[in-house]
Design an enzyme around this catalytic site. Structure first.
Site, PDB file in Angstrom:
ATOM      1  CB  CYS A  50      37.370  30.875  15.626  1.00 14.90           C
ATOM      2  SG  CYS A  50      38.801  30.672  16.713  1.00 14.90           S
ATOM      3  CG  HIS A 102      35.693  30.498  19.752  1.00 18.13           C
ATOM      4  ND1 HIS A 102      35.991  29.724  18.649  1.00 18.13           N
ATOM      5  CD2 HIS A 102      34.465  31.004  19.545  1.00 18.13           C
ATOM      6  CE1 HIS A 102      34.959  29.753  17.815  1.00 18.13           C
ATOM      7  NE2 HIS A 102      34.017  30.534  18.332  1.00 18.13           N
ATOM      8  CG  HIS A 114      31.215  31.489  16.183  1.00 15.67           C
ATOM      9  ND1 HIS A 114      31.525  30.483  17.053  1.00 15.67           N
ATOM     10  CD2 HIS A 114      29.868  31.483  16.081  1.00 15.67           C
ATOM     11  CE1 HIS A 114      30.418  29.890  17.465  1.00 15.67           C
ATOM     12  NE2 HIS A 114      29.396  30.484  16.896  1.00 15.67           N
TER      13      HIS A 114
END
Length: 148
Positions: A50, A102, A114
Site C-alpha cells: 500500500c 494501511h 490501494h
C-alpha cells in the site's frame, strides 16, 4: 533543520494545463490497477504494497519523495475531514491495530485505490463498504491550492 514540505501547489507541479494535479495523480494511480501486491514492493516490476504504491505514484507524478511506510505517510500533508476529501488525497485505515497501518489514494465518489493484501492486486474499493468504513481513520492532503 526544518521538516520537509510535502504539499505541492498547482502552479508548482502542473505543466500540463489540460489536467489538474489531482487528475494526474488519479490517472497515474489507475494505470497500476491489476499490479500484484507484494509486501515491501515499491515498483511496478516487482509489485506494490500500500505505501509503496502511494510513494511511487506521487514520486512519478509530482516528484514528491514521501516516506516509505504508511504510518509515516500519515504524518505528511494536512488533515482533511472526510466530508472535504478530494481526489488525490491519502486515506488511512486501521487494519493492524494501528490507525496508520494501511493507505490508499482517494479517487472521488467514495472510491479509493490501494494495494490491499497478499494474494491480491492494486484495485479500487468503495469506502462505504462495511470493512473499510469501520477501519477508516482519516485523510491527509498533499496537494494544496484551488484546483479546477
Amino acid at each position: 533543520m526544518a521538516a520537509p514540505a510535502y504539499a505541492v501547489t498547482e502552479r508548482q507541479a502542473d505543466p500540463e494545463p489540460r489536467l489538474s494535479i489531482r487528475e494526474r495523480v488519479v490517472q497515474t494511480a489507475e494505470s497500476w490497477i491489476g499490479t500484484p501486491y507484494v509486501w515491501g514492493g515499491d515498483n511496478p516490476e516487482d509489485g506494490f504494497d500500500c505505501s509503496g504504491l502511494v510513494r511511487f505514484v506521487f514520486q512519478q507524478t509530482l516528484g514528491m519523495d514521501l516516506p516509505r511506510i504508511a504510518k509515516q505517510q500519515r504524518k505528511t500533508g494536512t488533515a482533511v475531514a472526510s466530508s472535504q476529501m478530494k481526489p488525490g488525497d491519502l486515506v488511512f485505515f486501521n487494519t493492524r491495530r494501528d490507525p496508520g497501518s494501511h493507505v490508499g489514494i482517494y479517487l472521488g465518489g467514495n472510491q479509493f485505490l490501494h494495494a490491499p493484501s497478499r494474494g491480491s492486486e492494486v484495485r479500487v474499493d468503495d469506502m462505504h463498504n462495511s470493512y473499510w468504513k469501520r477501519r477508516f481513520t482519516g485523510a491527509r492532503r498533499l496537494i494544496s491550492g484551488t484546483l479546477p
